[in-house]
Write a protein that holds these residues in place. Structure first.
Motif, mmCIF file in Angstrom:
data_model
loop_
_atom_site.group_PDB
_atom_site.id
_atom_site.type_symbol
_atom_site.label_atom_id
_atom_site.label_comp_id
_atom_site.label_asym_id
_atom_site.label_seq_id
_atom_site.Cartn_x
_atom_site.Cartn_y
_atom_site.Cartn_z
ATOM 1 N N CYS A 189 1.017 -0.850 0.241
ATOM 2 C CA CYS A 189 0.647 -0.018 -0.129
ATOM 3 C C CYS A 189 0.915 1.193 -0.432
ATOM 4 O O CYS A 189 1.083 1.907 1.001
ATOM 5 N N GLN A 192 -0.646 6.579 0.829
ATOM 6 C CA GLN A 192 -1.033 6.565 2.836
ATOM 7 C C GLN A 192 -1.045 8.116 2.664
ATOM 8 O O GLN A 192 0.034 8.886 3.288
ATOM 9 N N ASN A 195 -4.619 10.608 5.394
ATOM 10 C CA ASN A 195 -5.691 8.998 5.877
ATOM 11 C C ASN A 195 -6.876 8.697 5.338
ATOM 12 O O ASN A 195 -7.828 7.274 5.649
ATOM 13 N N ALA A 198 -5.876 2.888 1.209
ATOM 14 C CA ALA A 198 -4.765 2.434 0.390
ATOM 15 C C ALA A 198 -5.217 2.208 -0.210
ATOM 16 O O ALA A 198 -5.861 0.957 0.224
ATOM 17 N N CYS A 241 0.205 -2.121 4.832
ATOM 18 C CA CYS A 241 -1.268 -2.024 4.393
ATOM 19 C C CYS A 241 -2.549 -1.958 5.701
ATOM 20 O O CYS A 241 -3.177 -1.649 6.186
ATOM 21 N N LYS A 244 -3.426 2.086 10.594
ATOM 22 C CA LYS A 244 -2.189 3.829 11.033
ATOM 23 C C LYS A 244 -1.439 3.152 12.254
ATOM 24 O O LYS A 244 -0.799 3.242 12.493
ATOM 25 N N ARG A 247 0.431 0.185 11.871
ATOM 26 C CA ARG A 247 1.373 0.252 10.287
ATOM 27 C C ARG A 247 2.649 0.702 11.244
ATOM 28 O O ARG A 247 3.040 1.738 11.774
ATOM 29 N N GLY A 251 4.578 3.681 3.491
ATOM 30 C CA GLY A 251 4.366 3.731 2.132
ATOM 31 C C GLY A 251 5.700 4.837 1.563
ATOM 32 O O GLY A 251 6.310 4.798 2.147
ATOM 33 N N ASP A 254 3.355 9.289 1.519
ATOM 34 C CA ASP A 254 2.731 8.508 3.061
ATOM 35 C C ASP A 254 3.443 10.302 3.641
ATOM 36 O O ASP A 254 4.059 10.596 4.297
ATOM 37 N N SER A 256 0.734 10.005 6.030
ATOM 38 C CA SER A 256 -0.490 9.838 6.946
ATOM 39 C C SER A 256 0.120 8.402 7.747
ATOM 40 O O SER A 256 -0.404 8.642 9.423
ATOM 41 N N SER A 257 1.153 7.623 8.275
ATOM 42 C CA SER A 257 1.828 7.211 8.710
ATOM 43 C C SER A 257 2.315 7.559 9.663
ATOM 44 O O SER A 257 3.115 8.679 10.072
#
Length: 282
Positions: A189, A192, A195, A198, A241, A244, A247, A251, A254, A256-257
């Motif tokens: 994924c 990201q 949010n 994905a 994937c 959050k 994870r 990504g 990304d 969002s992570s």
């Protein structure tokens, strides 16, 4: 009579001094206990500019000061987390791009990391554990017939294992698999954003690289009489994937992570999580 007595006193003093010196020697030469890490970018985790561009400034850590000869390493990385969590002194030689044998990278072979550890005497009688994570870069930097790749990998690990054992005879040595990167059905994924859900992408090539690296590690462990830690199994559910809050792998695109230093590598939380797993093997 007096001469004999003086000689006896002198001899006694000399023997006492000698025994005292012998007793003191082990304490004087005692070596500090340590843990040694060898590996590639998953362990080294240096900061790349793209990480700031993707997630915004201030989330990626700075690179840590490293002794001469060692590669850049992030302040947030598995070795730093392991030292903090376990209280052990960790000597970290991991280097981005490291390989076991791939001819394309003669200056980034694992043997060079071992050279540094031997030169600095960080591998010694006080070393309690040695962890080696290597192989994924060989899978694509040294393409070829699988049986030949396997033979080349194992044949390179045999002498390295021997060098480590000779210098650190009391250490538990283990190859360490790679963390869980792919989600269900071997999907990644990589996007990201904000949010949002994905979209999964099938990545059989990454699956093949992971399978190869883990197979080579297991065979090398058997050939060198060392251990193998199935880190992918131990980190299941924390892949690229995952939700959050679960994870541990960032990504590519990304924002969002949780914070990270390199795209497609461990997040800061992931470094802590892997370190906690390794700490159980100390």
């Amino acid at each position: 009579m007096f001469k004999t007595r003086r000689f006896a006193v002198a001899a006694t003093a000399a023997v006492t001094a000698l025994i005292g010196g012998l007793v003191a020697t082990p304490a004087a030469s005692a070596q500090e206990r340590n843990v040694v890490l060898f590996g590639d970018s998953i362990m080294a985790n240096p900061t790349y500019v793209i990480a700031d561009l993707m997630q915004g400034p201030g989330k990626a850590t700075k690179n840590a000061p490293t002794p001469a000869g060692r590669c850049p390493q992030g302040q947030s990385r598995v070795g730093a987390s392991l030292a903090r969590i376990s209280g052990a002194k960790v000597e970290d030689f991991a280097c981005t791009g490291a390989v076991a044998y791939a001819p394309i990278e003669p200056n980034k072979r694992l043997s060079k990391e071992v050279d540094l550890a031997l030169a600095g005497k960080q591998l010694n009688a006080g070393t309690t554990n040695v962890f080696l994570q290597i192989g994924m870069n060989d899978s694509w930097k040294a393409p070829g017939i699988y049986s030949v790749q396997t033979e080349n990998f194992v044949n390179e690990m045999k002498p390295q294992g021997g060098r480590i054992k000779a210098a650190a005879p009391n250490a538990k040595i283990a190859f360490v698999g790679y963390p869980s990167i792919l989600g269900a059905n071997n999907t990644a994924c990589p996007v990201q954003l904000n949010n949002m859900p994905a979209p999964p992408i099938s990545t059989i090539s990454v699956r093949n690289s992971l399978n190869a690296a883990h197979d080579w590690q297991r065979q090398s462990a058997a050939a060198t009489g060392t251990g193998w830690i199935d880190l992918e199994k131990d980190t299941a559910g924390h892949d690229m994937c995952a939700a959050k809050d679960q994870r541990w792998i960032a990504g590519i695109i990304d924002n969002s992570s949780d914070p990270y230093n390199i795209t497609t590598h461990l997040t800061h939380k992931g470094n802590d999580g892997v370190a906690e797993i390794l700490a159980k093997h100390l």
